[in-house]
Design an enzyme around this catalytic site. Structure first.
Site, short mmCIF file in Angstrom:
data_model
loop_
_atom_site.label_atom_id
_atom_site.label_comp_id
_atom_site.label_asym_id
_atom_site.label_seq_id
_atom_site.Cartn_x
_atom_site.Cartn_y
_atom_site.Cartn_z
N CYS A 1 44.33 24.35 36.52
CA CYS A 1 44.08 25.80 36.45
C CYS A 1 45.26 26.55 35.85
O CYS A 1 45.07 27.47 35.05
CB CYS A 1 43.75 26.34 37.84
SG CYS A 1 42.16 25.75 38.49
N CYS B 1 48.02 23.89 41.24
CA CYS B 1 46.91 23.30 40.49
C CYS B 1 47.27 23.26 39.01
O CYS B 1 47.21 24.27 38.30
CB CYS B 1 45.62 24.09 40.70
SG CYS B 1 44.21 23.34 39.86
#
Length: 177
Positions: free
Chosen positions: A133, A130
């Site tokens: 993130c 991700c």
């Protein structure tokens, strides 16, 4: 020692990972809690039972139960968040302002200091791929005074633990043939 069990189980083609995981446990960039929590969070993120059980066994010699819970908690909350943030990214601007509506109280009260939990969240986000993130947690870590070298050490833990899990899974399938 459980890291030794993992090293012993690795096939010849994963010799680099055998060496890498051995050297990571002697990290000088991370303190003991950061290192062993990173190993636990990474192991949980791999979803490999053997890797998680072996690392957990040894990590309990280095971490309090509260820290173990926080590391496992970082893996679970980031599993959820990594899916949600990747989906938001792929869905485009129409979804940018949509509220998550998901509980994530552990982020506010993880049971360890903020920077340590952020490091573990970075480790898991690297494994889960991700970008949002990973970047957000790395920036928070830098703001908290964590060095780039420490962040990179966490990323190395993520990569090596994932590689160990992959090699062991491949061997499990191979031996079942």
């Amino acid at each position: 020692m459980s890291i030794e069990n993992l090293k012993s189980a690795l096939p010849a083609y994963a010799k680099d990972q055998k060496l890498n995981i051995g050297s990571l446990t002697r990290s000088t960039e991370l303190n003991e809690e950061q290192l062993w929590g990173s190993l636990v969070a990474a192991a949980a993120a791999t979803r490999n039972d053997l890797v998680l059980s072996e690392i957990l066994e040894e990590a309990r010699e280095h971490l309090s139960e509260e820290a173990v819970d926080a590391a496992l908690g970082s893996a679970t909350v980031m599993a959820m968040n990594n899916v949600a943030y990747r989906a938001k990214s792929w869905l485009g601007d129409d979804f940018a302002q949509v509220k998550f509506g998901l509980r994530m109280n552990i982020i506010a009260k993880p049971g360890v200091d903020k920077a340590t939990f952020e490091l573990w969240s970075t480790v898991v986000s690297a494994i889960n791929g991700c970008e949002h993130c990973l970047s957000a947690h790395a920036n928070t870590l830098l703001e908290e005074g964590v060095t780039k070298e420490q962040i990179w050490e966490g990323i190395k833990v993520a990569g090596v633990v994932e590689a160990v899990a992959q090699a062991l899974q491949a061997e499990a399938v191979r031996s079942a043939e």
